[in-house]
Write a protein that holds these residues in place. Structure first.
Motif, mmCIF file in Angstrom:
data_model
loop_
_atom_site.group_PDB
_atom_site.id
_atom_site.type_symbol
_atom_site.label_atom_id
_atom_site.label_comp_id
_atom_site.label_asym_id
_atom_site.label_seq_id
_atom_site.Cartn_x
_atom_site.Cartn_y
_atom_site.Cartn_z
ATOM 1 N N THR A 78 0.847 -1.187 0.000
ATOM 2 C CA THR A 78 0.000 0.000 0.000
ATOM 3 C C THR A 78 0.887 1.243 0.000
ATOM 4 O OG1 THR A 78 -0.157 0.100 2.410
ATOM 5 C CG2 THR A 78 -1.851 -1.179 1.250
ATOM 6 N N VAL A 79 0.297 2.336 -0.428
ATOM 7 C CA VAL A 79 1.005 3.611 -0.487
ATOM 8 C C VAL A 79 0.094 4.702 0.058
ATOM 9 C CG1 VAL A 79 2.431 2.948 -2.474
ATOM 10 C CG2 VAL A 79 0.221 4.059 -2.858
ATOM 11 N N GLY A 80 0.693 5.830 0.399
ATOM 12 C CA GLY A 80 -0.086 6.988 0.813
ATOM 13 C C GLY A 80 -0.905 7.512 -0.357
ATOM 14 N N THR A 81 -2.052 8.054 -0.057
ATOM 15 C CA THR A 81 -2.954 8.595 -1.078
ATOM 16 C C THR A 81 -2.747 10.098 -1.174
ATOM 17 O OG1 THR A 81 -4.544 6.872 -0.520
ATOM 18 C CG2 THR A 81 -5.378 8.746 -1.762
ATOM 19 N N ASP A 82 -2.738 10.624 -2.391
ATOM 20 C CA ASP A 82 -2.538 12.062 -2.568
ATOM 21 C C ASP A 82 -3.735 12.824 -1.992
ATOM 22 O OD1 ASP A 82 -4.460 12.985 -4.881
ATOM 23 O OD2 ASP A 82 -3.583 11.083 -5.553
ATOM 24 N N VAL B 67 -7.797 11.816 -1.453
ATOM 25 C CA VAL B 67 -8.346 11.681 -0.100
ATOM 26 C C VAL B 67 -9.621 12.506 0.013
ATOM 27 C CG1 VAL B 67 -7.972 12.264 2.334
ATOM 28 C CG2 VAL B 67 -6.175 11.112 1.043
ATOM 29 N N TRP C 197 -8.754 0.961 -0.462
ATOM 30 C CA TRP C 197 -8.290 2.224 0.098
ATOM 31 C C TRP C 197 -8.937 2.453 1.446
ATOM 32 C CZ3 TRP C 197 -12.267 5.469 1.176
ATOM 33 C CH2 TRP C 197 -13.428 5.353 0.420
ATOM 34 N N GLU D 61 -6.232 16.042 11.304
ATOM 35 C CA GLU D 61 -5.453 15.104 10.498
ATOM 36 C C GLU D 61 -6.392 14.413 9.511
ATOM 37 O OE1 GLU D 61 -2.794 11.044 11.226
ATOM 38 O OE2 GLU D 61 -3.413 12.249 12.934
ATOM 39 N N THR E 47 -5.742 11.596 6.356
ATOM 40 C CA THR E 47 -4.779 10.814 5.587
ATOM 41 C C THR E 47 -5.470 9.660 4.887
ATOM 42 O OG1 THR E 47 -4.252 9.402 7.470
ATOM 43 C CG2 THR E 47 -2.855 11.338 7.145
ATOM 44 N N GLY E 48 -4.789 9.091 3.922
ATOM 45 C CA GLY E 48 -5.332 7.945 3.208
ATOM 46 C C GLY E 48 -4.231 6.991 2.783
ATOM 47 N N ARG E 49 -4.635 5.741 2.602
ATOM 48 C CA ARG E 49 -3.749 4.694 2.076
ATOM 49 C C ARG E 49 -4.523 3.974 0.996
ATOM 50 N NH1 ARG E 49 1.167 4.709 3.508
ATOM 51 N NH2 ARG E 49 1.460 2.583 2.870
ATOM 52 N N GLU E 50 -3.804 3.418 0.037
ATOM 53 C CA GLU E 50 -4.450 2.672 -1.030
ATOM 54 C C GLU E 50 -3.494 1.597 -1.548
ATOM 55 O OE1 GLU E 50 -3.904 5.087 -5.048
ATOM 56 O OE2 GLU E 50 -4.825 6.295 -3.462
#
Length: 146
Positions: free
Chosen positions: A9-13, A17, A88, A138, A140-143
């Motif tokens: 997984t990676v951080g979401t822009d 988000v 996500w 805060e 944030t997102g992950r996908e």
């Protein structure tokens, strides 16, 4: 560990988000009071310009959720989609409060934001409706990595 399946997984822009949170219809709102936690499914409306997430919650006089809201210094809301390879999650965190009546929009606006209220075994006349605001400190997102 090599025998265990995993997914990168990676951080979401930030734009994605915001879009996903704006399109989300529900998720889980987590509250705390000392060493006790309380998590509830919640319908959501996201106000991108106001930097807040709104929840429409009901109270039949027996629910603990409003006592937890009063005691929670920092709440967390999570919405997610887990559809096989494409998944996500979005996490929103910050202070939470019940909006006073003079800050609430009218019933027509609330209905447009949230749709119908899900009533379980309560009498509709016994329910009180509240709008609860989670101020975003805060977001944030992950996908799933592509």
């Amino acid at each position: 560990m090599r025998d265990i399946r995993y997914v990168y997984t990676v951080g979401t822009d930030p734009e994605t988000v915001t879009e996903r949170l704006s399109n989300a219809s529900s998720g889980v709102l987590s509250l705390a009071d000392g060493g006790r936690s309380y998590a509830i499914p919640a319908h959501v409306s996201y106000d991108a310009e106001g930097g807040r997430v709104l929840f429409r919650l009901t109270d039949d006089g027996r629910s603990e959720k409003f006592a937890f809201i009063e005691e929670t210094e920092e709440a967390t809301f999570v919405c997610y989609e887990d559809a096989g390879k494409d998944s996500w999650s979005i996490m929103a965190r910050g202070p939470i409060r019940v909006l006073p009546d003079d800050e609430r929009p009218d019933a027509t606006t609330i209905n447009e934001l949230f749709g119908g209220v899900r009533v379980f075994d309560e009498e509709v006349d016994d329910l009180e409706f509240h709008l609860v605001e989670l101020e975003l400190d805060e977001l944030t997102g992950r996908e799933t990595a592509r």
